[in-house]
Design an enzyme around this catalytic site. Structure first.
Site, PDB file in Angstrom:
ATOM      1  N   ALA B  64      57.790  57.515 115.158  1.00  0.00           N
ATOM      2  CA  ALA B  64      57.045  57.049 116.319  1.00  0.00           C
ATOM      3  C   ALA B  64      57.749  57.523 117.578  1.00  0.00           C
ATOM      4  O   ALA B  64      58.892  57.951 117.547  1.00  0.00           O
ATOM      5  CB  ALA B  64      56.959  55.532 116.299  1.00  0.00           C
ATOM      6  N   GLY B 107      56.770  55.879 111.195  1.00  0.00           N
ATOM      7  CA  GLY B 107      55.326  55.727 111.369  1.00  0.00           C
ATOM      8  C   GLY B 107      54.535  56.804 110.646  1.00  0.00           C
ATOM      9  O   GLY B 107      53.417  56.562 110.198  1.00  0.00           O
ATOM     10  N   GLU B 110      54.278  55.680 107.193  1.00  0.00           N
ATOM     11  CA  GLU B 110      53.321  54.562 107.146  1.00  0.00           C
ATOM     12  C   GLU B 110      51.882  55.064 107.221  1.00  0.00           C
ATOM     13  O   GLU B 110      50.994  54.548 106.543  1.00  0.00           O
ATOM     14  CB  GLU B 110      53.625  53.570 108.268  1.00  0.00           C
ATOM     15  CG  GLU B 110      54.871  52.741 107.947  1.00  0.00           C
ATOM     16  CD  GLU B 110      55.419  51.964 109.121  1.00  0.00           C
ATOM     17  OE1 GLU B 110      55.528  52.562 110.218  1.00  0.00           O
ATOM     18  OE2 GLU B 110      55.748  50.777 108.953  1.00  0.00           O
ATOM     19  N   GLU B 130      64.104  53.736 110.498  1.00  0.00           N
ATOM     20  CA  GLU B 130      64.107  52.703 111.555  1.00  0.00           C
ATOM     21  C   GLU B 130      65.410  51.894 111.601  1.00  0.00           C
ATOM     22  O   GLU B 130      65.906  51.544 112.669  1.00  0.00           O
ATOM     23  CB  GLU B 130      62.947  51.716 111.345  1.00  0.00           C
ATOM     24  CG  GLU B 130      61.581  52.252 111.729  1.00  0.00           C
ATOM     25  CD  GLU B 130      60.888  52.977 110.575  1.00  0.00           C
ATOM     26  OE1 GLU B 130      61.585  53.365 109.613  1.00  0.00           O
ATOM     27  OE2 GLU B 130      59.659  53.164 110.640  1.00  0.00           O
TER      28      GLU B 130
END
Lengths: 258, 256
Positions: B64, B107, B110, B130
């Site tokens: 992200a 992300g 994901e 993360e």
């Protein structure tokens, strides 16, 4: 390029990496592991390079780990993970042909390094020695993975357990060495062999290398699928078109490696 | 107009190409909005039967946009509720295939896990880094990965934040097909075309039932499956499928 423990030469689409610690028979130090890794990345990235030659400066190819860097405090697992594994993975992953020009003794991890190459060319008085058992260790540097795949389990067991030096002619008979050259012809013949590699359809070679070694532990169905991938990619290459064209025109193909 | 993705169709395949190559397709909020809106648009488009989300040669999507989050506070996140839009991906009825070359991190991973199928390059890398930034996955990562590989393996990967090679992801059933990196898109398209020949109504009813199986009790899941089975009999494709079977010819499904 400024290296301390190796020399890196680029000539006629060939990258030559000299292990360059002749005073200690080119024994591995941490610096040398790192520099070899870096040199392989450099040669892999360089689009002009179509063959990588590994050889030793002076009398030896490589005498293995420099034992001056090993003591009773050494954690051998950490040692391998930090020094050897990145180097061996980088060599395996390079899509270009790798030649070990074994100019003298290749012992221990030095033999491991030669095994990691795609071809081994030996000087007539050069030798392989799996020295590990002599100091109470198991062969490392990928040795036990590659050797039985090259020469079969029974012979690999003899080489690693009995630890007898393998002279060049014997290495050739075992299938370990592709060619054995005399002292005076060695450099020229290695260069000729490298030129042969340079002239290959390098993309097709890289696909062959990507899948063949691992085929020995993938199932047939998986391998056939990989073969289809490889052939699809090769089938789209410029060199394939050139190969077909040359065949039709009854001339030698001129491959550009793409 | 989209700023961060490109969308187009090839026959009845709807394709979304993530298009922020300068940052390895890192996802920002606007980009996620665009992806979701495009998926919904394809879902409503009768000419589209299967969807594909792909990145480029280097990355599917590498995480992200960190800059977007540096100054976030618990309350600003609560008010913006940035992850809610992801839930709409789970409402898409048609098959979605993620095509992963290079990195699918944070992300990006994901997003791939929100897709129904994943086709990955042999040298692709998945992962949740993360933890190394002092946070954790927030768009479903802990849930999807745990359901896919069980809590122990999921904890190991998410705790350590180290990359998961495609081969491992394949072994755990997270990746459907491992393909030479040069051919990932081609093989994903082959799969998409194969799916596009299947009866679309069956595919959507199957999709709902299979995803429900992950959350529902066995009995609730079987009840839902049964109802979807009955609904399939309202379709012309059911009649065509059974007719073709008795006539020993291949069926032609029209999605009706």
């Amino acid at each position: 390029m400024n290296f301390e423990t190796i020399l890196y030469e680029k000539n006629n689409k060939i990258a030559t990496i000299y292990l360059n610690r002749p005073a200690s028979y080119n024994a591995f130090t941490q610096k040398m592991n790192q520099e070899i890794t870096y040199a392989f990345k450099l040669a892999t990235k360089d689009e002009e390079i179509r063959c990588i030659v590994l050889t030793g400066s002076g009398k030896a190819f490589c005498s293995g780990q420099d034992l001056a860097e090993v003591d009773e405090q050494t954690n051998h697992a950490t040692f391998l993970r930090e020094r050897y594994h990145p180097m061996l993975q980088t060599i395996k992953q390079t899509p270009k042909p790798v030649i070990a020009a074994v100019n003298g003794i290749a012992a221990g991890a030095g033999m491991g390094l030669a095994l990691a190459a795609d071809f081994r060319l030996m000087k007539e008085n050069a030798k392989f020695v799996s020295a590990f058992m002599n100091i109470g260790l198991v062969p490392d540097s990928g040795f036990l993975y590659i050797l039985p795949r090259l020469i079969g389990y029974a012979k690999a067991l003899e080489v690693t357990v009995l630890g007898k030096p393998i002279v060049a002619e014997e290495a050739k008979a075992l299938g370990l060495a592709t060619e054995v050259y005399s002292e005076q012809d060695f450099l020229e013949q290695v260069e000729n062999f490298a030129f042969q590699m340079v002239a290959l359809p390098t993309k097709a070679f890289s696909l062959l290398k990507r899948y063949m070694l691992d085929s020995m532990h993938t199932d047939y169905g998986t391998f056939l699928e990989q073969e289809a991938y490889a052939q699809r990619i090769a089938g789209m290459s410029t060199d394939h078109l050139e190969g077909l064209q040359a065949f039709v025109e009854k001339r030698n193909p001129n491959f550009i490696g793409k | 107009m989209s700023n961060y993705i490109r969308a187009f169709s090839q026959d009845d395949i709807g394709i979304i190409q993530l298009d922020r190559p300068e940052v390895l397709n890192a996802l920002n909020r606007e980009m996620v909005d665009e992806i979701v809106a495009q998926l919904e648009s394809f879902d409503q488009n009768n000419a589209i039967r299967v969807m594909i989300i792909k990145g480029n040669e280097k990355a599917f999507a590498a995480g992200a946009d960190i800059e977007e989050m540096v100054h976030s506070t618990p309350l600003s996140l609560e008010m913006v509720n940035p992850f809610a839009v992801w839930d709409r991906i789970s409402l898409i009825k048609k098959p979605i295939i993620a095509v992963v070359n290079g990195f699918a991190l944070g992300g990006g991973f994901e997003l791939a896990l929100h897709c129904d199928l994943i086709v990955a390059a042999e040298d692709a890398k998945f992962g949740f880094p993360e933890v190394k930034l002092g946070v954790m996955p927030g768009a479903g990562g802990t849930q999807f990965l745990t359901k896919a590989m069980g809590p122990r393996k999921a904890l190991e990967f998410i705790w350590l934040g180290e990359p998961m090679p495609a081969k491992i992801a394949y072994q755990f059933g997270i990746v459907n097909r491992l393909v030479a990196s040069e051919l990932v898109e081609e093989e994903a398209m082959r799969l998409a075309y194969q799916l596009a020949l299947q009866p679309p109504i069956s595919l959507r009813l199957i999709k709902e039932a299979v995803h429900a199986a992950v959350d529902l009790s066995l009995q609730d899941g079987k009840n839902l499956e049964r109802k979807n089975f009955y609904i399939a009999f309202a379709s012309e494709d059911q009649k065509e499928g059974m007719q073709a079977f008795t006539e020993k010819r291949p069926p032609t499904f029209r999605g009706m």
